[in-house]
Structure formats: C-alpha cells, structure tokens
Design an enzyme around this catalytic site. Structure first.
Site, mmCIF file in Angstrom:
data_model
loop_
_atom_site.group_PDB
_atom_site.id
_atom_site.type_symbol
_atom_site.label_atom_id
_atom_site.label_comp_id
_atom_site.label_asym_id
_atom_site.label_seq_id
_atom_site.Cartn_x
_atom_site.Cartn_y
_atom_site.Cartn_z
ATOM 1 N N HIS A 464 0.829 -1.206 0.000
ATOM 2 C CA HIS A 464 0.000 0.000 0.000
ATOM 3 C C HIS A 464 0.864 1.258 0.000
ATOM 4 O O HIS A 464 2.087 1.217 0.182
ATOM 5 C CB HIS A 464 -0.939 0.002 1.207
ATOM 6 C CG HIS A 464 -0.240 -0.080 2.538
ATOM 7 N ND1 HIS A 464 0.356 1.005 3.158
ATOM 8 C CD2 HIS A 464 -0.033 -1.128 3.378
ATOM 9 C CE1 HIS A 464 0.887 0.633 4.305
ATOM 10 N NE2 HIS A 464 0.675 -0.669 4.464
ATOM 11 N N CYS A 483 3.350 -5.184 6.773
ATOM 12 C CA CYS A 483 2.917 -4.851 5.424
ATOM 13 C C CYS A 483 4.042 -4.154 4.664
ATOM 14 O O CYS A 483 5.023 -3.697 5.256
ATOM 15 C CB CYS A 483 1.678 -3.971 5.457
ATOM 16 S SG CYS A 483 0.158 -4.871 5.871
#
Length: 583
Positions: A464, A483
């Site tokens: 992201h 992440c």
C-alpha cells in the site's frame, strides 16, 4: 446309499488336492516361474530395503529418491547398473561440477565413487555398495538441482510455494540417464534457467577466483573519509579493494607504501581520495544497500572488511533460494525482495518497473510467501489488525483516550455503526474478545495512504501507499508492522490494470482525488512473491544485502549439513560377513 458314496468321493478328492505336499509342490512351481536373484541381486534388494527404512527419518524428498532407486533396480531385475567406466568418469565429473552451483560434491559420495573408479571392487558386497552410491549420488544431485537440497518449509513454516517435483515420466528419464549416460544433459535441463540464477552462478565463480588469489585485506577502522582530495594512508588499500571487486577500473595507483614514504608525485597521488575513487565508493555502497554518499565511514569500511569467503557463502545460500522458486514464477508477477527493500513488476519475463519499499521490523517480520493481487482499493480505510490492536492500540487507549482522535480512529461495532468511545469499558479487554473494530479514515494521513493492493492471505499482509514518504530516502527501511509500503504505488496501479486507455496515470489520480473508497477488480489476478534474497545479480556484478531478519545462518547450516549423506552411506554399508577379503 449311492449318493452318500459319491459325496465322500468328492470330499476325499478335495482333501487329497489340499494336502501339504500338494501345496508345497504348488509353491515350488510358483518359485520356478519367478527368476531367482543372484547373490548381487539379493544384496541389492537387501540394501535398498535398509535404505528405505532409513529414508523416513530424513525427509520426504529422500523417500522419493529411494522410491526412484527401487523402481530403477527392479526394472533391471536387480543387476549392477554402472558397468561402463566412461559413464562413471562422466558421473565423477558432473558431481565435481556441482560445486559451481554452490552445492557440495561430497553430498553425492564423490570420494567413494572416485575410489571405486580407481580401484574397482571385486566382492559382490562392495560392488553393490559402489553401484548404489553412484545411483544415489546421481538421483540426489538431480533432485537438488531441480528443487534445492534444503526443504524451505523446514526453516520457514510460512512457505507456501509449491516445489518442483519429478516429471510424470521421471522413472524412464532416470533409467535413460544412467543406462545411456545422458545425465549431464539432464542436469543441465533441471538447472534453473533464469538470468538471475545464471549470473549468480557466474558471480560465485568470480569470487572463488578472488579467494584463490588471496582475497583482499580488510580496510582498518580510521577517521571518516568523505571529501575529494582528502589524504589518508588507507587509500591504496581501499583502491586495491575496489579494483578486485570491479567497482574501480585499475588506474595504476594501487600501490602499498607507508604514509611517510610519499615522496614522489605518484606516491602522493596514491593517498588522495580522487573523484574516480569517490564514484567507485558510491558504486560499492549502492551494491551493498548502504547510504550512497561516497563517505567511507563505519558502515562502508565494515562492508569492505567482510572477507571474500563470506561473500562466497552468501552467494551459495541465495543460489539455493533461487532453486526453491525460480521454476514457479511464470512470466508475469510482482516480486518484493525483503532484504533489498525493493519491489519490481515483471511482465512477459521483462522487468518493467522498480521501486523502493518499506518492510516489517525484525520483530514484526514481513513473511515469505506467495499471494495474488486481485483488486486495487482507492482511498482505503484501515482496520487495525488484531496484533497491533493488542500490542499497541489498546494499551495506549487505556492510558489516554485521546489516542483515538490523534490517529483519526473511529470505534465501530460488528454492524459497522460508530460507537461512543466513552461508553466502552476499555480496561476489560486485552485484545482477544474485543467486540469492536478501530477504523482509520482514508486520506493523506491514513496509515494506508491513498491506494492499497488487495491480496487476500492468512497473514493480513498487503502492499500500500504511506504518508511516511521521507523514510524511503533511508538505506535501511525495515519500519512497518509487516505490510509493504510502496514508494510509487500509483505507477504500480497503472501496470497492474494493463489498460493504457482506461487506466492511465490520470485516471488513477482522478480516482484518488474523489476521496471516495472504491474497490476495482483487476482484469487478471497477478501473482505476488515476497522473497528473501541477500545476494542477487546486478548486471555483471553481484549485489549484497544485510541479512535483516538473520535468516542466512540457518540456511547455511542446513545447506552444509552432512546428516543425510552419512545416514545413506551407513544404510548402504555392507554386512561385514558378506565382504570377501583376500587372505
């Protein structure tokens, strides 16, 4: 009366047929139908049985190899296979050459096979042992070349990539490889064919030559060197160090002399930090993932002090990793390399895009696994994962309820409706059983930034955008909770949609500018691999990276282990009473 007599005649005839003598005769007839094994054949079968019993204590891969060997000798009716001395000589050569792939020739019984070639065994027991070691050596080498020596799941339970297995007609192929001496061609066909593997293999040969020539002397600690024109007595050593590894073209100034002997112009020049040397240091820093500033400080001098033997081991380790997965990549995929803090997009076997990334901290590691990018979410909202909720959010909220407003978090129930934070008994929850979700609104300050790449997986790990852009300028970028934050995510979005008419950069930015949360499915699911390569090719040279999660030592230990070879050789050791010795 006559019917009773007929009944007993039938019974008597049946009893007569079923007598032990008749059964024994039938067994002899069956034995005569099957060929008797020779002494060699019996010993081959016994040795293979012992090998099968030991295989279960090693690994599933070893059981596969033993099964292949049993079927191979059964097809030969348990006869000796290695009767051609030229074939044995070729086997010795290909085993010796396995070192070029970072493998250990001793894993394939090189010394025992070479001894049997030089002094052919005469007793049946020793002939059987030599033959089985040759077959095992070849079959094991083929297995290692196809899928690696080490089973990745034995080191990382998260591993979910399929390993390359034997072909459907592998038994026929193996028999042809032995009987027709075609194993060099078979090994070549199983070796990973990717450019990365080929170049890394070439790099291994290069640094082994450097090691054979004496390697290099470590650059000793000293004052910081950062300005062109600076004088330092370590400069000749630094120059020579960079020439050896190809970061600097030989300039004739690589001399060794004490500082007080710099009388001639050439000698004085050898101690100067020249512009050419400054650029060479920057090239060295880039190859090692260091701050590319041309400054020779603690980190750069430390990297220059690493002995060539460690680089050789690092290349061997990463050749093994390539063997694990290179055959399963396909032609189009996204690849994140965790230690290099980088991501690349490959389409039709061509690298189309690269970017920097931020990965998980050492205590919150980004896992190594495969997933599929299924959709792109614009202006994503962040739901705090359970791990972060228990370890960070809940303890902070208990101390100060303002944590929610500072991080723009909304408390929502299972129906997605907002809940007044003051109505929640925060002290009653430790993480598990928390009946609410903490949701962060989308926006430039949101943890996920403006775009998220959705790839469902059991780790809840995604790629992201991020509001923390300045962190991308650092050379060390392990700062996330697991992440992967992407520096240029919009560019990746354009590539994933693969539709320059409908989904160009302007359309991506327009979707973001609406501020609305929208999920758009990709026209095709794109595989994404989170991998761990601490050495990889960069043109004709090799880049090395810091082992951020300390994974290399365990893999090297497993790669260098002799346990499997020792168990196999012990299982194939002949019973001493069966060895014929000369008086």
């Amino acid at each position: 009366m006559r019917s009773i007599v007929r009944f007993w005649l039938v019974v008597f005839s049946f009893l007569h047929v079923a007598t032990p003598a008749a059964l024994h005769a039938a067994e002899n007839d069956n034995e005569a139908a099957a060929p008797r094994l020779t002494i060699v054949g019996e010993q081959l079968k016994e040795s293979l049985d012992r090998l099968q019993r030991s295989a279960g204590s090693i690994s599933p891969a070893r059981s596969v190899i033993v099964g292949q060997m049993q079927r191979f000798y059964d097809s030969l009716e348990y006869r000796i296979a290695w009767t051609n001395r030229k074939a044995i000589a070729r086997l010795i050569e290909v085993i010796r050459q396995s070192a070029d792939d970072g493998l250990d020739p001793s894993d394939y019984h090189l010394e025992e096979i070479r001894a049997a070639y030089d002094n052919p065994p005469t007793s049946p027991a020793l002939q059987v042992r030599a033959d089985l070691l040759m077959t095992d050596g070849l079959f094991t080498l083929l297995s290692h070349m196809r899928a690696g020596k080490v089973v990745p799941k034995s080191l990382d339970s998260n591993w979910n990539l399929p390993l390359s297995g034997p072909a459907k007609n592998s038994d026929d192929m193996l028999k042809s490889a032995v009987m027709d001496a075609k194993f060099p061609e078979m090994i070549a066909s199983l070796r990973p064919s990717t450019p990365e593997y080929r170049l890394l293999r070439k790099g291994l040969a290069k640094y082994r030559k450097v090691a054979a020539a004496g390697g290099w002397k470590p650059v000793p600690a000293g004052p910081r060197i950062g300005d062109v024109g600076q004088i330092d007595e370590r400069m000749p050593l630094i120059r020579k160090r960079l020439v050896v590894t190809g970061d600097l073209i030989e300039d004739g100034l690589t001399i060794s002399a004490p500082a007080n002997s710099a009388d001639s112009t050439a000698a004085r020049q050898a101690f100067v930090y020249t512009a050419e040397l400054f650029d060479a240091v920057k090239a060295f820093q880039e190859r090692h993932g260091l701050e590319v500033d041309g400054i020779i400080g603690t980190e750069t001098a430390g990297a220059m002090a690493v002995p060539v033997e460690e680089w050789i081991d690092q290349i061997r380790i990463n050749l093994e990793r390539y063997r694990w997965y290179s055959s399963s990549l396909g032609s189009t995929y996204v690849m994140v390399n965790i230690p290099s803090f980088s991501v690349e997009f490959v389409r039709d076997d061509s690298v189309r895009w690269k970017s920097r990334v931020i990965v998980g901290k050492p205590n919150l590691q980004t896992p190594v696994f495969k997933a599929e990018i299924q959709s792109v979410i614009f202006n994503p909202r962040w739901v705090i994962p359970s791990g972060i909720l228990a370890k960070e959010a809940l303890p902070a909220i208990k101390k100060n309820l303002d944590y929610l407003s500072r991080h723009q978090l909304t408390v929502v129930n299972n129906q997605g409706k907002p809940v007044d934070p003051s109505s929640v008994n925060w002290a009653a929850y430790q993480g598990r059983g928390f009946p609410y979700r903490l949701v962060q609104a989308s926006g430039d300050d949101g943890a996920l930034g403006r775009i998220k790449f959705n790839m469902p997986n059991r780790f809840t790990v995604y790629m992201h955008d991020t509001p923390t852009k300045p962190l991308f300028e650092r050379s060390y970028r392990a700062f996330s909770h697991g992440c992967v934050r992407v520096q240029n995510p919009n560019e990746l979005g354009v590539l994933l949609f693969n539709d320059p008419v409908k989904w160009d950069m302007n359309r991506i930015e327009a979707m973001i500018d609406t501020g609305k949360t929208r999920t758009i499915n990709l026209p095709e699911r794109i595989p994404v691999y989170f991998m761990y390569q601490t050495a990889f090719p960069d043109g004709d040279n090799i880049d090395f990276r810091y082992d951020v999660y300390d994974r290399d030592p365990d893999l090297q230990k497993a790669l260098d282990s002799t346990r499997e070879r020792v168990i196999v050789e012990e299982a194939l050791r002949p019973v001493m009473s069966s060895v014929v010795t000369k008086p």
